[in-house]
Scaffold this motif. Structure first.
Motif, short mmCIF file in Angstrom:
data_model
loop_
_atom_site.label_atom_id
_atom_site.label_comp_id
_atom_site.label_asym_id
_atom_site.label_seq_id
_atom_site.Cartn_x
_atom_site.Cartn_y
_atom_site.Cartn_z
N PHE A 33 1.02 -1.59 0.24
CA PHE A 33 0.05 -0.06 -0.26
C PHE A 33 0.72 0.97 0.20
O PHE A 33 0.26 2.28 -0.29
CB PHE A 33 -0.89 0.40 1.16
CG PHE A 33 -2.02 -0.83 0.78
CD1 PHE A 33 -3.12 -0.50 -0.09
CD2 PHE A 33 -2.55 -2.39 1.76
CE1 PHE A 33 -3.98 -1.75 0.07
CE2 PHE A 33 -3.30 -2.93 1.68
CZ PHE A 33 -4.23 -2.85 0.86
N GLY A 34 2.14 1.09 0.15
CA GLY A 34 2.77 2.29 0.51
C GLY A 34 3.64 2.86 -0.49
O GLY A 34 4.08 3.50 -1.30
N VAL A 35 4.44 1.59 -1.29
CA VAL A 35 5.00 1.70 -2.48
C VAL A 35 4.18 1.32 -3.83
O VAL A 35 4.60 2.28 -4.26
CB VAL A 35 6.02 0.86 -1.97
CG1 VAL A 35 7.41 1.00 -3.14
CG2 VAL A 35 6.60 1.57 -0.68
N ILE A 36 3.74 -0.41 -3.88
CA ILE A 36 3.29 -0.44 -5.50
C ILE A 36 1.77 -0.27 -5.36
O ILE A 36 1.70 0.86 -6.62
CB ILE A 36 3.52 -1.94 -5.11
CG1 ILE A 36 3.88 -2.62 -4.87
CG2 ILE A 36 2.45 -2.70 -6.04
CD1 ILE A 36 4.76 -3.96 -4.71
N LYS A 39 -0.40 6.14 -3.42
CA LYS A 39 -0.87 7.78 -4.01
C LYS A 39 -0.23 8.62 -4.58
O LYS A 39 0.70 8.39 -4.63
CB LYS A 39 -2.46 8.31 -3.18
CG LYS A 39 -3.28 6.79 -2.67
CD LYS A 39 -3.98 8.14 -2.12
CE LYS A 39 -5.31 6.74 -1.59
NZ LYS A 39 -6.51 7.11 -1.41
N GLU A 40 -0.14 9.44 -5.78
CA GLU A 40 0.53 10.58 -6.34
C GLU A 40 0.87 11.65 -5.06
O GLU A 40 -0.11 11.69 -3.70
CB GLU A 40 -0.52 11.43 -6.90
CG GLU A 40 -0.58 10.22 -9.02
CD GLU A 40 -1.02 11.69 -9.61
OE1 GLU A 40 -0.57 12.37 -9.51
OE2 GLU A 40 -1.44 10.85 -10.59
N GLY A 41 1.75 11.95 -4.87
CA GLY A 41 2.66 13.17 -4.29
C GLY A 41 3.05 11.61 -2.64
O GLY A 41 4.04 12.42 -1.98
N THR A 42 3.20 10.80 -3.27
CA THR A 42 4.20 9.55 -1.89
C THR A 42 5.32 9.87 -2.14
O THR A 42 5.59 8.91 -4.17
CB THR A 42 3.43 8.33 -1.81
OG1 THR A 42 2.33 8.69 -1.54
CG2 THR A 42 4.12 7.79 -0.77
N ASP A 43 6.68 9.99 -2.07
CA ASP A 43 8.18 9.28 -2.86
C ASP A 43 8.58 8.06 -2.22
O ASP A 43 8.92 7.56 -0.86
CB ASP A 43 9.34 10.05 -1.88
CG ASP A 43 10.45 10.78 -2.34
OD1 ASP A 43 10.54 9.24 -3.45
OD2 ASP A 43 11.64 11.12 -2.09
N LEU A 44 8.25 7.27 -3.20
CA LEU A 44 8.52 5.29 -3.46
C LEU A 44 9.41 5.47 -2.82
O LEU A 44 9.52 4.36 -2.16
CB LEU A 44 8.21 5.38 -4.96
CG LEU A 44 7.18 5.70 -5.43
CD1 LEU A 44 6.59 5.27 -6.69
CD2 LEU A 44 5.73 5.10 -4.18
N VAL A 45 10.19 6.07 -2.84
CA VAL A 45 11.91 5.55 -2.90
C VAL A 45 12.41 5.68 -1.08
O VAL A 45 12.86 5.08 -0.33
CB VAL A 45 13.07 6.56 -2.91
CG1 VAL A 45 14.66 6.05 -2.67
CG2 VAL A 45 13.39 5.68 -4.97
#
Length: 153
Positions: A33-36, A39-45
């Protein structure tokens, strides 16, 4: 009681295994839910690094505890005592090789810091620890080790 597998801290071992499963599921849910599916605006790294550091350290500590301290068992046969831990070799001490036995309180660490009554059996180069916890009575073991016991309470 002879040739019966007796576990040291079986309840704690099962609890550590369940904790490991919960941590792995929590890590997988956090990554899902946090990476894959973020939502937009989340820094995946940053999210992946944070989840891996926080939950990865907890998972590594739990795995280390499981390997070093969990699922240890001992068996008393007619002529020896056998002890086995996860991912380690069996330790076999024959009754004729026993140099001394100490009946004392030893620290035990699995789910917390506590102390437990134990028999510590020594031979020339080997050592076996049998936790009794004060509640368990091993009459056959006490009978065999009675001449070697040196109590330290």
């Amino acid at each position: 009681m002879r040739n019966k597998r007796n576990f040291n801290n079986l309840f704690d071992s099962i609890c550590i295994t369940l904790l490991l499963l919960v941590l792995v599921v929590l890590y997988l849910v956090a990554v899902w839910f946090g990476v894959i599916n973020s939502k937009e605006g989340t820094d995946l790294v940053i999210a992946m690094i944070a989840f891996t550091i926080i939950l990865g350290i907890a998972i590594a500590i739990t795995i280390t505890l499981m390997i070093k301290r969990c699922y240890e068992y001992w068996i008393m046969s007619d002529d020896s005592i056998i002890s086995k831990k996860l991912f380690s070799r069996k330790v076999i001490i024959k009754f004729s090789e026993i140099e001394r036995v100490e009946k004392k309180i030893v620290p035990a660490l699995v789910l917390g810091l506590y102390k437990s009554e134990a028999y510590v059996i020594y031979s020339k180069s080997k050592k076996i620890v049998i936790l009794t916890g004060g509640r368990k009575k091993f009459f056959d073991l006490e009978f065999e080790l009675d001449i070697f016991i040196d109590e330290h309470f």
